[in-house]
Design an enzyme around this catalytic site. Structure first.
Site, PDB file in Angstrom:
ATOM      1  N   ASP A 188      -3.919 -17.436   7.512  1.00  6.63           N
ATOM      2  CA  ASP A 188      -3.683 -18.042   6.192  1.00  6.63           C
ATOM      3  C   ASP A 188      -3.455 -19.550   6.273  1.00  6.63           C
ATOM      4  N   VAL A 241      -5.034 -10.682  -7.120  1.00  2.64           N
ATOM      5  CA  VAL A 241      -4.944  -9.455  -6.326  1.00  2.64           C
ATOM      6  C   VAL A 241      -3.520  -8.882  -6.367  1.00  2.64           C
ATOM      7  N   ILE A 242      -2.533  -9.747  -6.129  1.00  2.00           N
ATOM      8  CA  ILE A 242      -1.146  -9.253  -6.093  1.00  2.00           C
ATOM      9  C   ILE A 242      -0.710  -8.784  -7.484  1.00  2.00           C
ATOM     10  N   HIS A 293     -23.365  15.406   2.359  1.00  2.00           N
ATOM     11  CA  HIS A 293     -23.190  15.870   0.980  1.00  2.00           C
ATOM     12  C   HIS A 293     -22.103  16.928   0.935  1.00  2.00           C
ATOM     13  N   VAL A 303       0.998 -16.111  -8.490  1.00  2.00           N
ATOM     14  CA  VAL A 303       0.005 -17.141  -8.838  1.00  2.00           C
ATOM     15  C   VAL A 303      -0.664 -17.743  -7.608  1.00  2.00           C
ATOM     16  N   GLY A 304      -0.615 -17.055  -6.504  1.00  2.00           N
ATOM     17  CA  GLY A 304      -1.281 -17.538  -5.289  1.00  2.00           C
ATOM     18  C   GLY A 304      -0.292 -17.821  -4.175  1.00  2.00           C
ATOM     19  N   LYS A 347       0.837  -1.210   0.000  1.00  2.00           N
ATOM     20  CA  LYS A 347       0.000   0.000   0.000  1.00  2.00           C
ATOM     21  C   LYS A 347       0.871   1.259   0.000  1.00  2.00           C
ATOM     22  N   GLY A 374       9.247 -22.364  15.576  1.00  2.00           N
ATOM     23  CA  GLY A 374       8.509 -23.237  16.489  1.00  2.00           C
ATOM     24  C   GLY A 374       7.986 -24.476  15.789  1.00  2.00           C
TER      25      GLY A 374
HETATM   26  P1  FAD Z   1       1.600 -14.239   8.082  1.00  3.77           P
HETATM   27  O1  FAD Z   1       1.373 -12.789   7.977  1.00  3.77           O
HETATM   28  O2  FAD Z   1       2.201 -14.940   6.922  1.00  3.77           O
HETATM   29  O3  FAD Z   1       2.492 -14.455   9.381  1.00  3.77           O
HETATM   30  C1  FAD Z   1       2.971 -15.697   9.743  1.00  3.77           C
HETATM   31  C2  FAD Z   1       4.238 -15.487  10.528  1.00  3.77           C
HETATM   32  O4  FAD Z   1       4.647 -16.735  11.066  1.00  3.77           O
HETATM   33  C3  FAD Z   1       5.417 -14.995   9.693  1.00  3.77           C
HETATM   34  O5  FAD Z   1       5.997 -13.906  10.330  1.00  3.77           O
HETATM   35  C4  FAD Z   1       6.360 -16.169   9.636  1.00  3.77           C
HETATM   36  O6  FAD Z   1       7.725 -15.757   9.610  1.00  3.77           O
HETATM   37  C5  FAD Z   1       6.056 -16.858  10.953  1.00  3.77           C
HETATM   38  N1  FAD Z   1       6.360 -18.289  10.947  1.00  3.77           N
HETATM   39  C6  FAD Z   1       6.100 -19.200   9.988  1.00  3.77           C
HETATM   40  N2  FAD Z   1       6.464 -20.430  10.397  1.00  3.77           N
HETATM   41  C7  FAD Z   1       6.964 -20.269  11.653  1.00  3.77           C
HETATM   42  C8  FAD Z   1       7.474 -21.165  12.615  1.00  3.77           C
HETATM   43  N3  FAD Z   1       7.500 -22.487  12.385  1.00  3.77           N
HETATM   44  N4  FAD Z   1       7.921 -20.667  13.786  1.00  3.77           N
HETATM   45  C9  FAD Z   1       7.862 -19.347  14.052  1.00  3.77           C
HETATM   46  N5  FAD Z   1       7.371 -18.447  13.182  1.00  3.77           N
HETATM   47  C10 FAD Z   1       6.908 -18.912  12.002  1.00  3.77           C
HETATM   48  N6  FAD Z   1      -4.239  -8.966   3.062  1.00  3.77           N
HETATM   49  C11 FAD Z   1      -5.133  -8.008   3.334  1.00  3.77           C
HETATM   50  O7  FAD Z   1      -6.072  -8.240   4.101  1.00  3.77           O
HETATM   51  N7  FAD Z   1      -5.017  -6.756   2.790  1.00  3.77           N
HETATM   52  C12 FAD Z   1      -4.010  -6.442   1.946  1.00  3.77           C
HETATM   53  O8  FAD Z   1      -3.933  -5.307   1.479  1.00  3.77           O
HETATM   54  C13 FAD Z   1      -3.057  -7.441   1.640  1.00  3.77           C
HETATM   55  N8  FAD Z   1      -2.023  -7.158   0.825  1.00  3.77           N
HETATM   56  C14 FAD Z   1      -1.075  -8.132   0.593  1.00  3.77           C
HETATM   57  C15 FAD Z   1      -0.020  -7.817  -0.260  1.00  3.77           C
HETATM   58  C16 FAD Z   1       0.936  -8.767  -0.531  1.00  3.77           C
HETATM   59  C17 FAD Z   1       2.087  -8.428  -1.438  1.00  3.77           C
HETATM   60  C18 FAD Z   1       0.868 -10.045   0.096  1.00  3.77           C
HETATM   61  C19 FAD Z   1       1.935 -11.079  -0.150  1.00  3.77           C
HETATM   62  C20 FAD Z   1      -0.179 -10.366   0.933  1.00  3.77           C
HETATM   63  C21 FAD Z   1      -1.166  -9.402   1.176  1.00  3.77           C
HETATM   64  N9  FAD Z   1      -2.269  -9.673   1.987  1.00  3.77           N
HETATM   65  C22 FAD Z   1      -3.195  -8.715   2.236  1.00  3.77           C
HETATM   66  C23 FAD Z   1      -2.438 -10.989   2.627  1.00  3.77           C
HETATM   67  C24 FAD Z   1      -1.975 -10.907   4.090  1.00  3.77           C
HETATM   68  O9  FAD Z   1      -0.641 -10.472   4.130  1.00  3.77           O
HETATM   69  C25 FAD Z   1      -2.116 -12.255   4.748  1.00  3.77           C
HETATM   70  O10 FAD Z   1      -3.446 -12.719   4.615  1.00  3.77           O
HETATM   71  C26 FAD Z   1      -1.780 -12.155   6.233  1.00  3.77           C
HETATM   72  O11 FAD Z   1      -0.473 -11.674   6.430  1.00  3.77           O
HETATM   73  C27 FAD Z   1      -1.926 -13.517   6.906  1.00  3.77           C
HETATM   74  O12 FAD Z   1      -1.646 -13.392   8.256  1.00  3.77           O
HETATM   75  P2  FAD Z   1      -1.083 -14.604   9.117  1.00  3.77           P
HETATM   76  O13 FAD Z   1      -0.790 -14.052  10.455  1.00  3.77           O
HETATM   77  O14 FAD Z   1      -1.984 -15.760   8.980  1.00  3.77           O
HETATM   78  O15 FAD Z   1       0.275 -15.035   8.400  1.00  3.77           O
HETATM   79  P1  NAD Z   2      -4.725 -14.926  -6.323  1.00  4.59           P
HETATM   80  O1  NAD Z   2      -5.282 -16.255  -6.053  1.00  4.59           O
HETATM   81  O2  NAD Z   2      -5.497 -13.707  -5.997  1.00  4.59           O
HETATM   82  O3  NAD Z   2      -4.377 -14.809  -7.884  1.00  4.59           O
HETATM   83  C1  NAD Z   2      -3.532 -15.694  -8.536  1.00  4.59           C
HETATM   84  C2  NAD Z   2      -3.883 -15.670 -10.016  1.00  4.59           C
HETATM   85  O4  NAD Z   2      -2.886 -16.374 -10.705  1.00  4.59           O
HETATM   86  C3  NAD Z   2      -5.221 -16.359 -10.311  1.00  4.59           C
HETATM   87  O5  NAD Z   2      -6.007 -15.519 -11.121  1.00  4.59           O
HETATM   88  C4  NAD Z   2      -4.809 -17.630 -11.019  1.00  4.59           C
HETATM   89  O6  NAD Z   2      -5.733 -18.044 -11.990  1.00  4.59           O
HETATM   90  C5  NAD Z   2      -3.509 -17.200 -11.675  1.00  4.59           C
HETATM   91  N1  NAD Z   2      -2.605 -18.296 -11.953  1.00  4.59           N
HETATM   92  C6  NAD Z   2      -2.342 -19.390 -11.197  1.00  4.59           C
HETATM   93  N2  NAD Z   2      -1.394 -20.141 -11.779  1.00  4.59           N
HETATM   94  C7  NAD Z   2      -1.043 -19.511 -12.933  1.00  4.59           C
HETATM   95  C8  NAD Z   2      -0.108 -19.773 -13.952  1.00  4.59           C
HETATM   96  N3  NAD Z   2       0.669 -20.842 -13.902  1.00  4.59           N
HETATM   97  N4  NAD Z   2      -0.011 -18.904 -14.971  1.00  4.59           N
HETATM   98  C9  NAD Z   2      -0.795 -17.784 -15.018  1.00  4.59           C
HETATM   99  N5  NAD Z   2      -1.701 -17.488 -14.074  1.00  4.59           N
HETATM  100  C10 NAD Z   2      -1.813 -18.330 -13.042  1.00  4.59           C
HETATM  101  O7  NAD Z   2      -3.299 -14.928  -5.628  1.00  4.59           O
HETATM  102  P2  NAD Z   2      -2.261 -13.744  -5.388  1.00  4.59           P
HETATM  103  O8  NAD Z   2      -2.581 -12.574  -6.223  1.00  4.59           O
HETATM  104  O9  NAD Z   2      -0.925 -14.387  -5.496  1.00  4.59           O
HETATM  105  O10 NAD Z   2      -2.527 -13.392  -3.877  1.00  4.59           O
HETATM  106  C11 NAD Z   2      -2.392 -14.404  -2.859  1.00  4.59           C
HETATM  107  C12 NAD Z   2      -3.294 -14.125  -1.700  1.00  4.59           C
HETATM  108  O11 NAD Z   2      -2.883 -12.963  -1.013  1.00  4.59           O
HETATM  109  C13 NAD Z   2      -4.711 -13.915  -2.145  1.00  4.59           C
HETATM  110  O12 NAD Z   2      -5.493 -14.973  -1.634  1.00  4.59           O
HETATM  111  C14 NAD Z   2      -5.152 -12.633  -1.557  1.00  4.59           C
HETATM  112  O13 NAD Z   2      -6.304 -12.803  -0.770  1.00  4.59           O
HETATM  113  C15 NAD Z   2      -4.004 -12.182  -0.663  1.00  4.59           C
HETATM  114  N6  NAD Z   2      -3.762 -10.781  -0.981  1.00  4.59           N
HETATM  115  C16 NAD Z   2      -4.715  -9.879  -0.630  1.00  4.59           C
HETATM  116  C17 NAD Z   2      -4.558  -8.555  -0.967  1.00  4.59           C
HETATM  117  C18 NAD Z   2      -5.621  -7.578  -0.614  1.00  4.59           C
HETATM  118  O14 NAD Z   2      -6.417  -7.883   0.263  1.00  4.59           O
HETATM  119  N7  NAD Z   2      -5.661  -6.409  -1.230  1.00  4.59           N
HETATM  120  C19 NAD Z   2      -3.435  -8.134  -1.658  1.00  4.59           C
HETATM  121  C20 NAD Z   2      -2.489  -9.075  -2.006  1.00  4.59           C
HETATM  122  C21 NAD Z   2      -2.668 -10.398  -1.650  1.00  4.59           C
END
Ligand code: FAD
Ligand code: NAD
Length: 477
Positions: A319, A191-192, A451, A277-278, A58, A122
């Protein structure tokens, strides 16, 4: 340090750190195990969200949009801005500063709440014991009455585009480029892909997005997805649907991508690639096999509606478990689990979790899409209002947008809200509250909105559902 706790949380992302804070607030002796090492080589809390996810993306979306507006739109407002230049290393440094401040803030909250941060990796052992391996490979064992698993997720890698240095990167790599690639390929129009593709497009890259599926944003309401695709295409994002990447070869400082689409085999040469890609849950080495933690067929830790795993006293959130991979979903699961552990009643409405794609315009939604209602055979009504007819959007000169509200035609209950438009990430809160309070079209119709605001578009869309919008002709009258 004590080796016995009421609660041990493994993972300090938005799910885990929030769970730890709420547990501590409820008087539970709490520890959080976290192994993140940040860009500066220091242990950090905050997980993906704060370090390489929500917040840094962001920060760059904001900076790149301001640059883009200065170059392309200031003139529309009568502002002359000459010699505007993007200092990309400074943008990255600013982003890093924001990340450090926020992750440091979580550390401060841990101290204030007397939460023990155990730095290391952990692993869950039988009988709610947790083994932690620190950076020096020293192992220690702790135990707790309750263990909350919150290890989050990581980017999926694909064999047809293996990561390579700073040329073929995942989302984390794309948040650290200090120069703008001339030509960029994004694999995945999710989304990414859309958010980070937008950042680099605004800063000047020519961006091609290769999406394997034929449908664009299938989880979004069809009408809103179509309108969004039109906007992105206008902005110069070249989104190719039904495009499957077969191979990528790095040659010098170029990447040759081979992909197939409906017309057969295609070639593309670019300077850099983002693979988006996820994401996959972090379950590797989370437990020993004898712990018997149940993992489902999608590689997620199996939980029931209350986030309980198959092991008594072991919970999993964020997640790592079913449901959308969103920070706020994980955080609210963290709060709910903490309250259940403390013997309180808790509630999390999975049907009212908002989603946002932070492009420009932003895409935001909550509840059911129109295609879902059709599939379910619901007798629904809808109201649609364009930003073009909003006084505030006009004043902002930002009129690309639509609000769509779906409601039950028999009971009037609002079932879904879908918005593409400026600041829709803030506007969607109205939809979330309406669903949470089980509100109706009539409730929104009776509400007075200030408004001129963009939120008036929500009011008008609700009025439109009954053919009584004021500022557009009502088709169904
Ligand atoms: P994480 O944030 O992944 O945290 C897990 C933590 O556990 C990490 O710090 C990791 O190092 C630690 N860990 C893992 N294994 C171990 C272990 N064995 N021992 C100790 N520590 C460990 N979501 C939104 O809602 N809004 C957004 O705008 C948004 N933007 C995103 C943009 C990007 C580029 C990406 C990649 C993701 C985005 N997301 C967004 C998704 C969001 O980041 C995740 O859904 C969220 O961080 C998940 O939270 P979590 O706590 O489950 O896991
Ligand atoms: P995503 O699931 O949103 O999108 C992945 C896309 O890649 C899909 O459209 C899928 O069809 C495509 N794809 C998969 N394999 C492919 C291939 N081999 N070639 C071409 N296309 C392919 O996943 P993401 O964008 O990687 O994001 C991961 C997660 O992180 C999402 O679940 C999202 O909820 C979270 N996220 C959230 C935000 C937000 O809330 N604004 C921002 C970033 C990420």
């Amino acid at each position: 340090m004590s080796d016995k706790f009421d609660v041990i949380v493994i993972g300090g992302g938005p799910a885990g750190y929030v769970a730890a804070i709420r547990c501590a607030q409820l008087g539970l002796h709490t520890a959080c195990v976290e192994n993140w090492i940040n860009k500066q080589g220091k242990p950090a809390l905050g997980g993906t969200c704060l370090n390489v996810g929500c917040i840094p993306s962001k920060a760059l979306l904001e900076a790149s949009q301001r640059y883009y507006d200065a170059v392309n739109h200031f003139d529309d407002y009568g502002i002359e801005a000459t010699s505007v230049r993007a200092d990309v290393p400074k943008m990255i440094a600013q982003k890093d500063k924001i990340v450090q401040e926020l992750t440091g803030g979580i550390e401060g909250l841990f101290k204030a709440n007397k939460i023990t941060w155990i730095q290391g990796t952990g692993s869950l052992l039988p009988e709610k014991h947790v083994e932690v391996t620190d950076q020096n490979n020293t192992k220690s064992t702790y135990s707790a009455e309750h263990v909350i698993l919150a290890t989050g997720s990581n980017s999926i890698e694909i064999p047809s585009a293996p990561l390579q240095g700073d040329i073929i990167v995942d989302s984390s790599g794309a948040l650290d480029w200090e120069s703008v690639p001339e030509k960029l390929c994004v694999i995945g129009a999710g989304v990414i892909g859309l958010e980070l593709g937008s950042v680099w497009r605004r800063l000047g890259s020519e961006v091609v997005v290769l999406e394997a599926q034929d449908a664009f944003l299938p989880m979004v309401d069809d009408q809103i997805a179509r309108e969004s695709l039109k906007q992105f295409t206008k902005q110069g994002l070249d989104i190719k649907l039904g495009a499957r990447v077969m191979a990528s070869t790095v040659s010098g400082n170029k990447v040759n991508i081979q992909y197939t689409d409906k017309d057969g085999e295609q070639q593309l040469q670019v300077d850099r690639v983002i693979v988006a890609v996820g994401r996959r849950s972090n379950i590797d080495n989370l437990t020993l096999p004898e712990t018997d933690l149940l993992i489902d067929e999608r590689g997620l830790v199996h939980v029931n509606g209350a986030c309980e795993t198959n092991l008594p006293g072991v919970w999993a959130i964020g997640d790592l478990v079913r449901g959308p991979m969103l920070a706020h979903k994980g955080s609210e699961e963290g709060v709910a689990v903490a309250e259940r552990i403390a013997g309180k009643h808790s509630h999390l409405n999975y049907d009212a979790i908002p989603s946002v794609i932070y492009t420009h315009p932003e895409i935001s939604w909550v509840g059911k899409t129109e295609q879902q209602l059709k599939e379910e055979g619901v007798n629904y009504k809808k109201g649609v209002f364009p930003f073009m007819a909003s006084g505030r959007a006009k004043a902002m000169q930002d009129t690309n947008g639509t609000v769509k509200i779906l409601a039950d035609a028999d009971t009037d209950a609002v079932l879904g809200m879908h918005i593409v438009g400026a600041h829709s990430s803030e506007l969607i809160g109205h939809g979330v509250l309406t669903l949470e309070f089980e509100g109706t079209i009539e409730d929104i119709a009776h509400t007075v909105f200030a408004h001129p605001t963009l939120s008036e578009a929500i009011h008008e869309a609700a009025l439109g559902a009954d053919g009584r919008a004021i500022h557009i002709p009502n088709r169904n009258r």
